[in-house]
Each structure stands twice: as structure tokens, then as C-alpha cells.
Motif scaffolding. Structure first.
Motif, PDB file in Angstrom:
ATOM      1  N   VAL A   1       0.870  -1.279   0.167  1.00 20.47           N
ATOM      2  CA  VAL A   1       0.084   0.120   0.061  1.00 20.47           C
ATOM      3  C   VAL A   1       0.871   1.217  -0.039  1.00 20.47           C
ATOM      4  CG1 VAL A   1      -1.835   1.254   1.251  1.00 20.47           C
ATOM      5  CG2 VAL A   1      -1.961  -1.213   1.037  1.00 20.47           C
ATOM      6  N   ALA A   2       1.683   1.319   0.782  1.00 25.29           N
ATOM      7  CA  ALA A   2       2.673   2.509   0.766  1.00 25.29           C
ATOM      8  C   ALA A   2       3.701   2.675  -0.196  1.00 25.29           C
ATOM      9  CB  ALA A   2       3.672   2.214   2.094  1.00 25.29           C
ATOM     10  N   ILE A   3       3.974   1.516  -1.222  1.00 23.40           N
ATOM     11  CA  ILE A   3       4.601   1.848  -2.080  1.00 23.40           C
ATOM     12  C   ILE A   3       3.904   2.160  -3.398  1.00 23.40           C
ATOM     13  CG2 ILE A   3       5.970   0.369  -4.072  1.00 23.40           C
ATOM     14  CD1 ILE A   3       7.033  -1.505  -1.651  1.00 23.40           C
ATOM     15  N   ILE A   4       2.839   1.472  -3.431  1.00 22.26           N
ATOM     16  CA  ILE A   4       1.585   2.133  -4.559  1.00 22.26           C
ATOM     17  C   ILE A   4       1.463   3.558  -4.365  1.00 22.26           C
ATOM     18  CG2 ILE A   4      -0.771   2.045  -5.283  1.00 22.26           C
ATOM     19  CD1 ILE A   4      -0.683  -1.008  -4.421  1.00 22.26           C
ATOM     20  N   ILE A   5       1.135   4.131  -3.033  1.00 16.94           N
ATOM     21  CA  ILE A   5       1.029   5.469  -2.965  1.00 16.94           C
ATOM     22  C   ILE A   5       2.274   6.244  -3.220  1.00 16.94           C
ATOM     23  CG2 ILE A   5       0.958   7.199  -1.094  1.00 16.94           C
ATOM     24  CD1 ILE A   5      -0.877   5.177   0.309  1.00 16.94           C
ATOM     25  N   LEU A   6       3.573   5.780  -3.134  1.00 20.71           N
ATOM     26  CA  LEU A   6       4.777   6.550  -3.412  1.00 20.71           C
ATOM     27  C   LEU A   6       4.939   6.476  -5.009  1.00 20.71           C
ATOM     28  CD1 LEU A   6       7.174   7.795  -2.128  1.00 20.71           C
ATOM     29  CD2 LEU A   6       8.308   5.625  -2.126  1.00 20.71           C
ATOM     30  N   VAL A   7       4.586   5.407  -5.591  1.00 25.12           N
ATOM     31  CA  VAL A   7       4.582   5.295  -7.172  1.00 25.12           C
ATOM     32  C   VAL A   7       3.700   6.261  -7.919  1.00 25.12           C
ATOM     33  CG1 VAL A   7       4.201   3.727  -9.355  1.00 25.12           C
ATOM     34  CG2 VAL A   7       5.802   3.089  -7.267  1.00 25.12           C
TER      35      VAL A   7
ATOM     36  N   TYR B   1      -9.348  -0.806  -2.496  1.00 25.79           N
ATOM     37  CA  TYR B   1      -8.915  -1.708  -1.913  1.00 25.79           C
ATOM     38  C   TYR B   1      -8.590  -1.580  -0.249  1.00 25.79           C
ATOM     39  CZ  TYR B   1      -5.015  -4.727  -0.674  1.00 25.79           C
ATOM     40  OH  TYR B   1      -4.087  -5.830  -0.258  1.00 25.79           O
ATOM     41  N   VAL B   2      -8.258  -0.334  -0.216  1.00 25.74           N
ATOM     42  CA  VAL B   2      -7.992  -0.014   1.331  1.00 25.74           C
ATOM     43  C   VAL B   2      -9.297   0.032   2.111  1.00 25.74           C
ATOM     44  CG1 VAL B   2      -7.272   1.760   2.822  1.00 25.74           C
ATOM     45  CG2 VAL B   2      -5.776   1.157   0.913  1.00 25.74           C
ATOM     46  N   TRP B   3     -10.518   0.545   1.206  1.00 26.42           N
ATOM     47  CA  TRP B   3     -11.746   0.459   2.125  1.00 26.42           C
ATOM     48  C   TRP B   3     -12.367  -0.758   2.503  1.00 26.42           C
ATOM     49  CZ3 TRP B   3     -13.772   5.887   1.220  1.00 26.42           C
ATOM     50  CH2 TRP B   3     -15.030   6.224   2.098  1.00 26.42           C
ATOM     51  N   VAL B   4     -12.158  -1.685   1.385  1.00 28.70           N
ATOM     52  CA  VAL B   4     -12.707  -3.078   1.806  1.00 28.70           C
ATOM     53  C   VAL B   4     -11.926  -3.956   2.528  1.00 28.70           C
ATOM     54  CG1 VAL B   4     -13.330  -5.066   0.404  1.00 28.70           C
ATOM     55  CG2 VAL B   4     -13.829  -3.161  -0.658  1.00 28.70           C
ATOM     56  N   ASN B   5     -10.648  -3.819   2.434  1.00 30.91           N
ATOM     57  CA  ASN B   5      -9.422  -4.502   3.053  1.00 30.91           C
ATOM     58  C   ASN B   5      -8.887  -3.867   4.418  1.00 30.91           C
ATOM     59  OD1 ASN B   5      -9.537  -7.103   1.264  1.00 30.91           O
ATOM     60  ND2 ASN B   5      -8.844  -5.385   0.053  1.00 30.91           N
ATOM     61  N   HIS B   6      -9.913  -2.728   4.894  1.00 29.83           N
ATOM     62  CA  HIS B   6      -9.088  -2.152   5.878  1.00 29.83           C
ATOM     63  C   HIS B   6      -8.791  -3.037   7.170  1.00 29.83           C
ATOM     64  CE1 HIS B   6      -8.618   1.169   8.833  1.00 29.83           C
ATOM     65  NE2 HIS B   6      -9.448   0.562   9.625  1.00 29.83           N
TER      66      HIS B   6
ATOM     67  N   THR C   1      -5.237   5.911  11.050  1.00 27.86           N
ATOM     68  CA  THR C   1      -5.045   7.412  10.588  1.00 27.86           C
ATOM     69  C   THR C   1      -4.538   7.404   9.164  1.00 27.86           C
ATOM     70  OG1 THR C   1      -4.392   7.951  12.608  1.00 27.86           O
ATOM     71  CG2 THR C   1      -3.849   9.517  10.930  1.00 27.86           C
ATOM     72  N   ASN C   2      -3.626   6.530   8.727  1.00 37.23           N
ATOM     73  CA  ASN C   2      -3.343   6.548   7.400  1.00 37.23           C
ATOM     74  C   ASN C   2      -4.155   6.138   6.393  1.00 37.23           C
ATOM     75  OD1 ASN C   2      -0.595   7.293   8.049  1.00 37.23           O
ATOM     76  ND2 ASN C   2       0.274   5.286   8.284  1.00 37.23           N
ATOM     77  N   ALA C   3      -4.908   5.003   6.711  1.00 42.17           N
ATOM     78  CA  ALA C   3      -6.276   4.498   6.143  1.00 42.17           C
ATOM     79  C   ALA C   3      -7.237   5.665   5.716  1.00 42.17           C
ATOM     80  CB  ALA C   3      -6.760   3.582   6.544  1.00 42.17           C
ATOM     81  N   ASN C   4      -7.570   6.338   6.875  1.00 37.67           N
ATOM     82  CA  ASN C   4      -8.631   7.547   6.476  1.00 37.67           C
ATOM     83  C   ASN C   4      -7.941   8.645   5.701  1.00 37.67           C
ATOM     84  OD1 ASN C   4     -10.602   6.633   7.993  1.00 37.67           O
ATOM     85  ND2 ASN C   4      -9.530   7.237  10.014  1.00 37.67           N
ATOM     86  N   ILE C   5      -6.689   8.778   5.750  1.00 36.05           N
ATOM     87  CA  ILE C   5      -6.100   9.949   4.803  1.00 36.05           C
ATOM     88  C   ILE C   5      -6.078   9.294   3.504  1.00 36.05           C
ATOM     89  CG2 ILE C   5      -3.993  10.869   4.120  1.00 36.05           C
ATOM     90  CD1 ILE C   5      -3.187  11.145   7.054  1.00 36.05           C
TER      91      ILE C   5
ATOM     92  N   LYS D   1      -8.233   7.096   2.131  1.00 44.05           N
ATOM     93  CA  LYS D   1      -9.640   7.192   1.498  1.00 44.05           C
ATOM     94  C   LYS D   1     -10.244   8.615   1.136  1.00 44.05           C
ATOM     95  CE  LYS D   1     -11.014   4.451   5.017  1.00 44.05           C
ATOM     96  NZ  LYS D   1     -11.762   3.713   5.811  1.00 44.05           N
ATOM     97  N   TYR D   2     -10.092   9.503   2.191  1.00 47.98           N
ATOM     98  CA  TYR D   2     -10.724  10.807   2.148  1.00 47.98           C
ATOM     99  C   TYR D   2      -9.913  11.813   1.254  1.00 47.98           C
ATOM    100  CZ  TYR D   2     -13.892   8.795   5.363  1.00 47.98           C
ATOM    101  OH  TYR D   2     -14.612   7.842   6.283  1.00 47.98           O
ATOM    102  N   ALA D   3      -8.659  11.893   1.508  1.00 50.19           N
ATOM    103  CA  ALA D   3      -7.921  12.707   0.626  1.00 50.19           C
ATOM    104  C   ALA D   3      -7.672  12.143  -0.879  1.00 50.19           C
ATOM    105  CB  ALA D   3      -6.470  12.918   1.491  1.00 50.19           C
ATOM    106  N   GLY D   4      -7.966  11.022  -0.971  1.00 52.65           N
ATOM    107  CA  GLY D   4      -7.859  10.266  -2.294  1.00 52.65           C
ATOM    108  C   GLY D   4      -9.187  10.724  -3.028  1.00 52.65           C
ATOM    109  N   LEU D   5     -10.372  10.747  -2.429  1.00 55.52           N
ATOM    110  CA  LEU D   5     -11.457  11.137  -2.937  1.00 55.52           C
ATOM    111  C   LEU D   5     -11.286  12.572  -3.567  1.00 55.52           C
ATOM    112  CD1 LEU D   5     -14.206   9.542  -0.662  1.00 55.52           C
ATOM    113  CD2 LEU D   5     -13.676   8.676  -2.877  1.00 55.52           C
ATOM    114  N   GLY D   6     -10.785  13.585  -2.702  1.00 57.37           N
ATOM    115  CA  GLY D   6     -10.497  14.695  -3.281  1.00 57.37           C
ATOM    116  C   GLY D   6      -9.719  14.676  -4.442  1.00 57.37           C
TER     117      GLY D   6
END
Length: 228
Positions: free
Chosen positions: A52-58, A102-107, A189-193, A195-200
Motif C-alpha cells: 500500500v505504501a509503495i503504491i502511494i509512493l509510485v 482496496y483500502v476501504w474493503v480490506n481495511h 489514521t493512514n487509511a482515513n487519509i 480514503k478521504y484525501a484520495g477522493l478529493g
């Protein structure tokens, strides 16, 4: 180019400046996540959290690079560049949707996987000289698996900021959380960021994709008119 085309052109340019900022933020956020979980790298169950962290970084790097393509295409009114930008932006849009889902379903599953990791680190602390457990306690400011009481009456130096003779006092560890709850809190905390920042970010990307398509189409039409 008419007023509407000029408006779209500069709005697209401004959106790409926002993308540059979003890309930088995602790179920083992904790097922080990687640095927080780097101490788990010797344990197999951390693959999910690391991925998850690597996907965000990429994604952050891709958004940052694609933003320059969009800026150049908008300012130079290059239909080929704008079309390529639209295709890449659509791909990023779909990838981010997949990540958020993925994060929302597998949180919960990801958090349970991290709990297993922390449990294994705690169980192996004697055979591995406690290196991983010490690193975890220092990085997350926690003590013990469920709390400082897990150590009995002797607390290791990694449980506090100012140990005395290699050990911590009761007063310096009594308010520190257990490492399992600290890891759960970090992930929540990271999962919420994500999900919600990602939607924006998705909303901004969708608007930029539509504007890029419109500007590319108008640029091609202008070139056709000039040839007649």
C-alpha cells in the motif's frame, strides 16, 4: 482560440499546478508510511502494508511527472501532448479508484495482518535480541505488546526517551500505549487519509481529464481550420 478555449487552457494549467502539489504530498506521505513500517521488513506478513505504501509512493511520482506533461501540453496547445496526458490521467484515475476501494474493503484485514506482525515481533524478541521490538517501540513511542506491564517490573531502554543505566523508570513508561494499539492507530489514521484525501484528488483528476480532452479536441479543430 476563443475565450472558452483560453479559459479551459489556463484552468487546466492551474489544475496541473495542483497535481504537482498533490504528487509531492503523496510522495511525502508514502515515504513516511514506508519509513514507519520499515522495521517490519524481515517479516513476511508485512507485504500488504508495504505494498500500500509503495503504491502511494509510485502514484505520487507518476502524478508529479504527468503534471509537467499537462502543463506543457496546455501552454503550448499541443494536441498530441494533451491527448497523451488525458490517457495517462485516465489511467491514474482508475488506479487511484482501485487503491481506495482496496483500502476501504480490506481495511480490517490489513490491520489484522499488522497485529499478527506485531505479535510475531513480540514473540521473537528473545531469540533475535529484541532488535525489531526495540525499533518498533522507539519509532511508535510504545512499550510492550499490550502495555508496559508486559515487561513486569523491568522496562527496556527503548520504552522511554531518557533511560537510566539501560532501563526505564515506571513513571516514564506508564502513559505509553502498547505497540499493538499504536500500530492499529497508525494504520487507522493512514487509511482515513488514503480514503478521504484520495477522493478529493480523484475529483480534481476527473475535471482535469475532461478539460484536457476538450482542449485537445479544440486544438485539433483549430489546426484543421488553418489548413483550409
Amino acid at each position: 482560440m476563443d475565450c472558452g478555449g483560453v479559459f479551459v487552457k489556463y484552468v487546466l494549467f492551474i489544475f496541473n499546478i495542483l497535481f504537482v502539489i498533490c504528487g509531492i504530498l503523496l510522495i511525502i506521505f508514502g515515504s513516511l508510511m514506508v519509513s514507519e513500517i520499515k522495521h517490519f521488513s524481515d517479516v513476511d506478513e508485512t507485504f500488504t502494508a508495504n505494498s500500500v505504501a509503495i503504491i502511494i509512493l509510485v502514484l505520487g511520482c507518476l502524478i508529479f511527472l504527468v503534471s509537467f506533461l499537462g502543463c506543457c501540453g496546455a501552454i503550448r496547445e499541443n494536441s498530441c501532448g494533451l491527448t497523451m496526458y488525458s490517457i495517462v490521467m485516465l489511467g491514474l484515475f482508475l488506479c487511484q479508484i482501485a487503491l481506495i476501494i482496496y483500502v476501504w474493503v480490506n481495511h480490517v484485514q490489513i490491520r489484522q495482518s499488522l497485529d499478527v506482525v506485531v505479535q510475531k515481533i513480540w514473540d521473537q524478541r528473545k531469540s533475535s535480541d529484541g532488535i525489531l521490538m526495540d525499533s518498533l517501540q522507539r519509532s511508535l513511542k510504545c512499550c510492550g505488546l499490550h502495555g508496559f506491564a508486559d515487561y513486569g517490573t523491568t522496562y527496556p531502554a527503548s520504552c522511554c526517551d531518557s533511560p537510566n543505566n539501560g532501563y526505564c523508570s515506571l513513571t516514564s513508561v506508564m502513559f505509553r500505549p502498547g505497540c499493538k494499539s499504536a500500530v492499529d492507530s497508525l494504520w487507522d489514521t493512514n487509511a482515513n487519509i488514503i480514503k478521504y484525501a484520495g477522493l478529493g484528488v480523484l475529483a480534481v483528476e476527473l475535471v482535469a481529464f475532461i478539460f484536457a480532452c476538450c482542449l485537445a479536441n479544440q486544438t485539433r479543430n483549430n489546426l484543421r481550420r488553418q489548413n483550409y
